[in-house]
Design a protein around this motif. Structure first.
Motif, mmCIF file in Angstrom:
data_model
loop_
_atom_site.group_PDB
_atom_site.id
_atom_site.type_symbol
_atom_site.label_atom_id
_atom_site.label_comp_id
_atom_site.label_asym_id
_atom_site.label_seq_id
_atom_site.Cartn_x
_atom_site.Cartn_y
_atom_site.Cartn_z
ATOM 1 N N UNK A 178 -14.650 -0.885 30.329
ATOM 2 C CA UNK A 178 -14.977 -2.304 30.389
ATOM 3 C C UNK A 178 -14.836 -2.956 29.017
ATOM 4 N N UNK A 179 -15.193 -2.232 27.963
ATOM 5 C CA UNK A 179 -15.059 -2.768 26.601
ATOM 6 C C UNK A 179 -13.593 -2.984 26.244
ATOM 7 N N UNK A 180 -12.724 -2.040 26.632
ATOM 8 C CA UNK A 180 -11.283 -2.203 26.377
ATOM 9 C C UNK A 180 -10.732 -3.423 27.113
ATOM 10 N N UNK A 181 -11.168 -3.590 28.363
ATOM 11 C CA UNK A 181 -10.679 -4.725 29.153
ATOM 12 C C UNK A 181 -11.191 -6.050 28.602
ATOM 13 N N UNK A 182 -12.436 -6.069 28.163
ATOM 14 C CA UNK A 182 -13.009 -7.304 27.619
ATOM 15 C C UNK A 182 -12.301 -7.726 26.344
ATOM 16 N N UNK A 183 -11.935 -6.756 25.507
ATOM 17 C CA UNK A 183 -11.254 -7.068 24.249
ATOM 18 C C UNK A 183 -9.781 -7.360 24.437
ATOM 19 N N UNK A 198 -7.526 -5.139 25.312
ATOM 20 C CA UNK A 198 -6.748 -3.967 24.892
ATOM 21 C C UNK A 198 -6.298 -3.176 26.109
ATOM 22 N N UNK A 199 -5.258 -2.379 25.918
ATOM 23 C CA UNK A 199 -4.742 -1.535 26.986
ATOM 24 C C UNK A 199 -5.682 -0.354 27.201
ATOM 25 N N UNK A 220 -10.812 12.180 23.370
ATOM 26 C CA UNK A 220 -10.914 10.888 24.051
ATOM 27 C C UNK A 220 -12.288 10.688 24.667
ATOM 28 N N UNK A 221 -12.846 11.749 25.235
ATOM 29 C CA UNK A 221 -14.168 11.640 25.844
ATOM 30 C C UNK A 221 -15.226 11.281 24.797
ATOM 31 N N UNK A 222 -15.132 11.889 23.626
ATOM 32 C CA UNK A 222 -16.095 11.606 22.565
ATOM 33 C C UNK A 222 -15.911 10.193 22.021
ATOM 34 N N UNK A 223 -14.683 9.736 21.893
ATOM 35 C CA UNK A 223 -14.414 8.381 21.410
ATOM 36 C C UNK A 223 -14.965 7.351 22.396
ATOM 37 N N UNK A 224 -14.848 7.632 23.692
ATOM 38 C CA UNK A 224 -15.418 6.719 24.687
ATOM 39 C C UNK A 224 -16.932 6.609 24.519
ATOM 40 N N UNK A 256 -9.037 1.972 18.881
ATOM 41 C CA UNK A 256 -9.456 3.140 19.652
ATOM 42 C C UNK A 256 -8.757 3.227 21.001
ATOM 43 N N UNK A 257 -8.258 2.120 21.491
ATOM 44 C CA UNK A 257 -7.467 2.193 22.726
ATOM 45 C C UNK A 257 -6.078 2.759 22.468
ATOM 46 N N UNK A 258 -5.648 2.689 21.210
ATOM 47 C CA UNK A 258 -4.312 3.187 20.849
ATOM 48 C C UNK A 258 -4.344 4.664 20.467
#
Length: 381
Positions: free
Chosen positions: A133-138, A140-141, A150-154, A183-185
């Motif tokens: 949801x944070x990626x979509x709000x910003x 970002x892809x 990736x799990x830890x970054x989330x 972080x989405x990249x």
């Protein structure tokens, strides 16, 4: 002064423990990422400074365009159906269903019930959903799930970066959006380099100097207030004693005895102004902090969970020691348990403050004493 002392200060005094928690996690993550030798490391490319500058420029440009468009659109739709209106604060029913428009169909009612399966049952959404949801709000892809860590970054995004996170860092809007885009990249540590720089600067230039100044205080607030009251009382007592002897038939030499009260009172007051009690300093002791007085049955410190990288908000209002300490009477707080100060550098700073308070008391006390000695006696009694 240990890292635990610094963490306790950030939790209980400055209320900004998330900065140190993120700082410790990032340092550990950087080591683990460099030590990883898996084949999927290539899927986490470096986030360069040029990419950071480009995304920041785009974010600021979008923000500037929105600022120019909103006044025009508000003027265009003024008085129409799409005009933005502020709901009234009083008399409104929060459970009232908004009226359907003239073009609404039977399927529109179904949209009120559309929500993720994780939320339909009333459960709290997981960190993966929150990060998505944070990626979509910003804008970002959505990232590749096969990237390393990736799990830890989330979890980092859901804990420290996104709006409403339990340990949300104090970042500007563009810093937050830039971090989410980075972080989405990639999951490379360089994606969080800008955030880490902000946090590190806050810790070094603000939090840690404030922690050192706070550590100088060797007494709790009740003891420091008592020391200030004692210092003022001694100064007033010296003035009254000097006035009485000045108005009497006693010789001028007796008036010099008031210097004892002046020196003791001024030195105590100056040290208390810095948060120090001269009595505790003479023994190189300090009061035990309120959260240190009460320990769990197994001997584990109450603040150990604050070193966990991921968890709930840094709130201590529900900890058992809060209620117990509030019930202690004022006399018990003034003469609370003490412990020896082990940090040599801290003792040296306190010694410097003590010497400064003595010098100030000798100077000001000498001036006051000289004034009373110079005044002719009154011979009233």
């Amino acid at each position: 002064m240990t890292v635990r002392d610094f963490m306790n200060y950030l939790v209980y005094i400055e209320h900004a423990a998330e900065n140190l928690q993120f700082w410790l996690w990032y340092k550990d993550f950087l080591k683990r990422f460099k030590a990883a030798e898996t084949s999927d490391i290539a899927l986490a490319p470096l986030w360069t400074q040029a990419m950071q500058d480009d995304i920041v420029a785009r974010i600021r440009k979008d923000h500037a365009e929105k600022q120019r468009i909103e006044p025009r659109s508000a003027q265009m739709f003024k008085g129409g159906e799409f005009e933005k209106t502020v709901p009234e604060a009083t008399g409104s029913n929060p459970f009232r269903t908004p009226p359907r428009s003239a073009h609404s169909g039977p399927d529109d009612q179904r949209s009120l019930c559309t929500m993720p399966n994780s939320l339909s049952s009333g459960a709290t959404p997981g960190y993966k959903y929150q990060a998505s949801d944070a990626f979509a709000t910003a804008g970002a892809k959505q990232p590749f799930t096969i990237q390393p860590f990736r799990d830890e970054i989330n979890r980092v995004v859901a804990t420290y970066i996104m709006d409403g996170a339990p340990r949300q860092l104090n970042l500007s809007s563009w810093e937050q959006k830039a971090a989410v885009h980075a972080l989405s990249y990639t999951t490379h540590p360089s994606a969080l380099q800008s955030v880490f720089g902000t946090v590190d600067s806050s810790l070094r230039r603000q939090a840690h100097p404030n922690f050192v100044r706070w550590s100088i205080c060797n007494g709790n607030p009740a003891r420091v207030f008592f020391a200030r009251a004692l210092g003022v009382s001694l100064i007033l007592g010296g003035i009254v004693m000097a006035l009485v002897m000045t108005l009497s038939r006693l010789g001028r030499g007796y008036r010099a005895l008031a210097a004892i009260a002046f020196v003791l009172g001024i030195s105590t007051l100056v040290a208390a102004y810095k948060g120090m009690c001269v009595v505790l300093h003479g023994m190189h002791h300090r009061h035990i902090r309120p959260w240190e007085l009460f320990v769990q049955n197994d001997g584990e410190d109450l603040g150990k969970q604050s070193f966990e990288s991921f968890g709930s908000a840094n709130s201590y209002e529900d900890e058992p020691w809060v209620v117990k300490y509030e019930k202690r009477n004022i006399v018990r707080k003034i003469f609370d348990r003490e412990v020896w100060i082990q940090e040599p550098a801290l003792r040296q700073i306190q010694d410097t403050i003590f010497v400064q308070s003595i010098l100030a008391s000798l100077l000001l006390g000498g001036v006051l004493t000289a004034i009373f000695v110079a005044v002719p006696r009154g011979n009233l009694f």
